[in-house]
Write an enzyme that holds these catalytic residues in place. Structure first.
Site, PDB file in Angstrom:
ATOM      1  N   ASN A 156       0.855  -1.193   0.000  1.00  0.00           N
ATOM      2  CA  ASN A 156       0.000   0.000   0.000  1.00  0.00           C
ATOM      3  C   ASN A 156       0.885   1.235   0.000  1.00  0.00           C
ATOM      4  OD1 ASN A 156      -2.832   1.067   0.378  1.00  0.00           O
ATOM      5  ND2 ASN A 156      -1.796   2.111   2.044  1.00  0.00           N
ATOM      6  N   GLU A 157       0.718   2.065  -1.003  1.00  0.00           N
ATOM      7  CA  GLU A 157       1.454   3.335  -1.068  1.00  0.00           C
ATOM      8  C   GLU A 157       2.921   3.160  -0.668  1.00  0.00           C
ATOM      9  OE1 GLU A 157      -0.653   6.256   1.250  1.00  0.00           O
ATOM     10  OE2 GLU A 157      -2.010   6.696  -0.397  1.00  0.00           O
ATOM     11  N   GLU A 203      -8.292   5.235  -3.862  1.00  0.00           N
ATOM     12  CA  GLU A 203      -8.743   5.820  -2.595  1.00  0.00           C
ATOM     13  C   GLU A 203      -9.087   7.283  -2.797  1.00  0.00           C
ATOM     14  OE1 GLU A 203      -5.951   5.701   0.589  1.00  0.00           O
ATOM     15  OE2 GLU A 203      -5.427   3.612   0.274  1.00  0.00           O
ATOM     16  N   PHE A 243     -11.049   9.601  12.932  1.00  0.00           N
ATOM     17  CA  PHE A 243     -11.731  10.822  12.490  1.00  0.00           C
ATOM     18  C   PHE A 243     -11.650  11.016  10.977  1.00  0.00           C
ATOM     19  CE2 PHE A 243     -10.843  11.874  17.002  1.00  0.00           C
ATOM     20  CZ  PHE A 243     -12.171  11.842  17.407  1.00  0.00           C
TER      21      PHE A 243
HETATM   22  C1  GAL Z   1      -3.807   6.706   2.386  1.00  0.00           C
HETATM   23  C2  GAL Z   1      -3.651   5.280   2.878  1.00  0.00           C
HETATM   24  C3  GAL Z   1      -4.876   4.794   3.619  1.00  0.00           C
HETATM   25  C4  GAL Z   1      -5.358   5.825   4.581  1.00  0.00           C
HETATM   26  C5  GAL Z   1      -5.626   7.109   3.825  1.00  0.00           C
HETATM   27  C6  GAL Z   1      -6.140   8.229   4.684  1.00  0.00           C
HETATM   28  O1  GAL Z   1      -2.594   7.316   2.270  1.00  0.00           O
HETATM   29  O2  GAL Z   1      -3.360   4.410   1.832  1.00  0.00           O
HETATM   30  O3  GAL Z   1      -4.560   3.599   4.285  1.00  0.00           O
HETATM   31  O4  GAL Z   1      -4.392   6.035   5.558  1.00  0.00           O
HETATM   32  O5  GAL Z   1      -4.432   7.556   3.257  1.00  0.00           O
HETATM   33  O6  GAL Z   1      -6.326   9.404   3.943  1.00  0.00           O
END
Ligand code: GAL
Length: 664
Positions: free
Chosen positions: A160-161, A314, A364
């Site tokens: 992930n990222e 996302e 949050f």
């Molecule tokens: C991304 C990440 C997610 C979550 C999200 C919150 O960077 O992949 O797991 O943390 O941000 O904005």
């Protein structure tokens, strides 16, 4: 070594099958099992057809070294299958369980000051650690063997990222090996890094370290190579897991990993080549008056990397929780920005995360189902959007549109130009890139992104906001592009250095100087924040240059007063244009619009109100109202709005944050 699978590559279409994927990260392990059934009901009501499972589940899947607990995931995979919801299954390797760090501290990364990044947060893994890689491979292998042929599986999501740096000892050893491969010999490395300066000559490979904390400025070549190395090491980790999951999976299941938008740590052009689906996470600030443009920039870049449909992996349904002050999305904004992504080629609209957490560091951060639950505005808007995406999916998916303009952007250049010892720290690559993209976006000119080495022949106009370091091949490419009839507009600090960050003779590559008609680049004159330089056309910002032009080049705009009086601020030779300052925003927009018109590039729709964006995707036209007031748009001809099935003739009215998707 990067291995690729022979034969046809899986695509997003294999996972989406004519629908827009809609859903998000689902972390059911945070909830009791009753909630899972409630989740499924709400998902189905909202048209959710895709969930991403397992992103941070390593400690749950492997609670103790070598143990496996797949029971809960079996239940969830089956639950999703039974309800027709596809699973994007993640390898959990971005957040190792505490036992790994405790038993193998060498798996923890070190920052440049030598501090360990401990467990207790996430992403505490060293890309270079052999032990980390072995454990990551083992859990990936077992996960893939168990679920590679599960009917709910639609896609693999690796890690992930990817975003970690490591300056520790194991990373140092790998860095040396990487440098040997790149430079071949110590002599070549010393030459590339210019180690004659400050007595830095290396006599033994073992002397070379990552650019750790130092008394004073660090060697630019070393810093640049370390950035390349970091991107390559993370890519090796990705490829290793990708190849494992592929071995266990039918060929139509694509593999992705999610990028952070415009993230400096990964050369995303290079990474995109190793992915079946290019995906990105996107979180513009709802309060940012240019949030929509920030989104558009990342969407244009991601579409260009994907060379086709891409995945919005996302976004936030409402507020994030990592800005100083975190604002919710006002009514309608989530829908608007989601459809903006679809307009720009997304065939998947997903979120972090499905259900807002009650505990943990992101409690949050909004979810598709917020703390207010089913009756909350956030979920209700999600439900509307999901059902609308289902309506338009068949007509929208699979199609791809190319802009007439390419914006050049390249990680090597970004990295090299970001060295701590430069003439102005205000000259920031992403800031300048954003300013140029914004000018074109406001002019409603459709843009793609490209690397300086890409084939540019399909574009009528190529703009180079800043390409500080260029290879000879890239320079040849730009010259050939103009020679073959293309129009090129470059900002300052282009072609200053070669790929080792060595300044080119004359302060800028001679062939580029000739192209733009710059006889001598005498001096750079950076400007302070808020300072501007006068010209006979507009105020220039950030930067200015003392240039003597060639006789046959024309000064389109000239500095007025001060040290640079009478010198060219905008220089032109034929179809090659050079801007030695950053015009203030309106002027940059006008300048680029004029050059684009001359090159035969027109706005997507002429005469639109400022708040309305028009985007073409295939034969569809998306109109997006970024304003809070309703607005009427004149439209020639008759169209059908795919969202309402209404016929639109002569004009159409868009409500606050309204969208229409017009078909022929
Ligand atoms: C991304 C990440 C997610 C979550 C999200 C919150 O960077 O992949 O797991 O943390 O941000 O904005």
């Amino acid at each position: 070594m990067l291995a690729s699978r022979p034969g046809r590559r899986a695509t997003l279409a294999d996972a989406a099958r004519g629908r827009i994927l809609f859903g998000g990260d689902y972390n059911p392990e945070q909830w009791p099992e009753e909630t899972w059934h409630e989740d499924v009901r709400l998902m189905k009501d909202a048209g959710v057809n895709s969930v991403t499972l397992g992103v941070f589940s390593w400690a749950k899947l492997e609670p103790r070294p070598g143990e496996r607990d797949f029971g809960w995931l079996d239940t969830l995979m089956d639950l999703m299958r039974d309800n027709g919801i596809g699973v994007v299954l993640a390898t959990p390797t971005s957040s190792p369980p505490p036992w790994l760090g405790r038993l193998h501290p060498e798996t923890l990364p070190r920052d440049e000051d030598g501090r360990t990044e401990w467990w207790g947060g996430r992403q505490h893994f060293s890309h270079s650690s052999a032990v980390y890689r072995r454990h990551a491979a083992a859990i990936t292998e077992d996960l893939a063997a168990r679920y590679g042929r599960h009917p709910a599986l639609t896609m693999w999501h690796i890690n992930n990222e990817y975003c970690t740096y490591d300056y520790g000892d194991e990373a140092a050893a790998r860095f040396r090996r990487w440098l040997r491969d790149r430079h071949g010999s110590l002599d070549a490395l010393n030459a590339a890094w210019g180690t004659a300066f400050w007595s830095q000559g290396y006599a033994d490979w073992e002397e070379i370290l990552p650019p750790r904390h130092a008394h004073y400025l660090r060697n630019p070549g070393q810093v640049l190579d370390f950035k390349r190395f970091t991107s390559d090491m993370l890519l090796e980790c990705y490829v290793a897991e990708r190849d494992i999951v592929r071995r266990h999976t039918p060929p139509h299941i694509p593999v992705t990993t999610n990028f952070m938008p415009l993230w400096a740590g990964q050369d995303a052009w290079r990474w995109a080549e190793e992915e079946d689906v290019v995906s990105v996470d996107l979180y513009p600030d709802p309060r940012d008056p240019f949030g929509a443009q920030q989104g558009a920039l990342v969407q244009d870049l991601t579409r260009s990397q994907a060379r086709g449909p891409w995945m919005l992996m996302e976004q936030a349904a409402g507020a994030v929780n990592w800005r100083g002050v975190n604002h919710p999305k006002p009514r309608g904004l989530n829908r608007l920005w989601s459809l903006q992504a679809v307009a720009r080629g997304a065939d998947a609209v997903c979120y972090f995360q499905w259900r807002q957490s009650r505990q943990g560091a992101e409690k949050f951060h909004s979810g598709m189902v917020g703390h207010a639950g089913e009756q909350g505005r956030t979920y209700q808007e999600i439900k509307r959007l999901g059902n609308e995406l289902a309506l338009i999916g068949a007509q929208v998916t699979g199609s791809h549109s190319r802009g007439d303009i390419a914006i050049l952007h390249d990680w090597d250049s970004w990295w090299a130009g970001a060295h701590e010892a430069r003439l102005s720290t205000l000259v920031d690559h992403t800031r300048i890139l954003t300013a140029w993209h914004r000018a074109l976006w406001q002019a409603r000119l459709a843009t793609d992104f490209a690397r300086p080495e890409h084939d540019l022949s399909a574009y009528r106009l190529v703009v180079v906001p800043q390409a500080y370091a260029l290879t000879d091949a890239a320079i040849d490419n730009l010259l050939a592009y103009v020679r073959d009839g293309g129009t090129l507009v470059s900002g300052f600090l282009t072609g200053i250095a070669d790929e080792h960050d060595r300044v080119r003779t004359g302060g800028m590559d001679a062939r580029l100087r000739e192209l733009f008609g710059i006889r001598t680049l005498h001096e750079w004159w950076p400007l302070d924040e808020g300072e501007s330089v006068e010209t006979d056309a507009f105020p220039g910002t950030l930067w200015s240059e003392e240039i003597e032009k060639d006789e046959d080049a024309s000064a389109e705009v000239t500095y007025k007063g001060g040290e640079l009086d009478g010198m060219p601020a905008v220089l032109r030779r034929g179809r090659a244009h050079y801007l030695s300052t950053l015009p203030e925003p309106d002027a940059l927009r006008e300048l680029l619009t004029g050059i684009a018109a001359e090159a035969g590039v027109r706005p997507v729709l002429p005469g639109l109100p400022d708040q309305v964006e028009a985007v073409r995707r295939g034969d569809l036209l998306f109109l997006l109202n970024h304003g809070r007031d309703a607005v009427t748009v004149e439209l020639p001809g008759s169209h059908r709005d795919l969202l309402t099935q209404a016929t639109v003739e002569g004009s159409c009215t868009l409500d606050r944050y309204g969208v229409v998707v017009l078909g022929p």
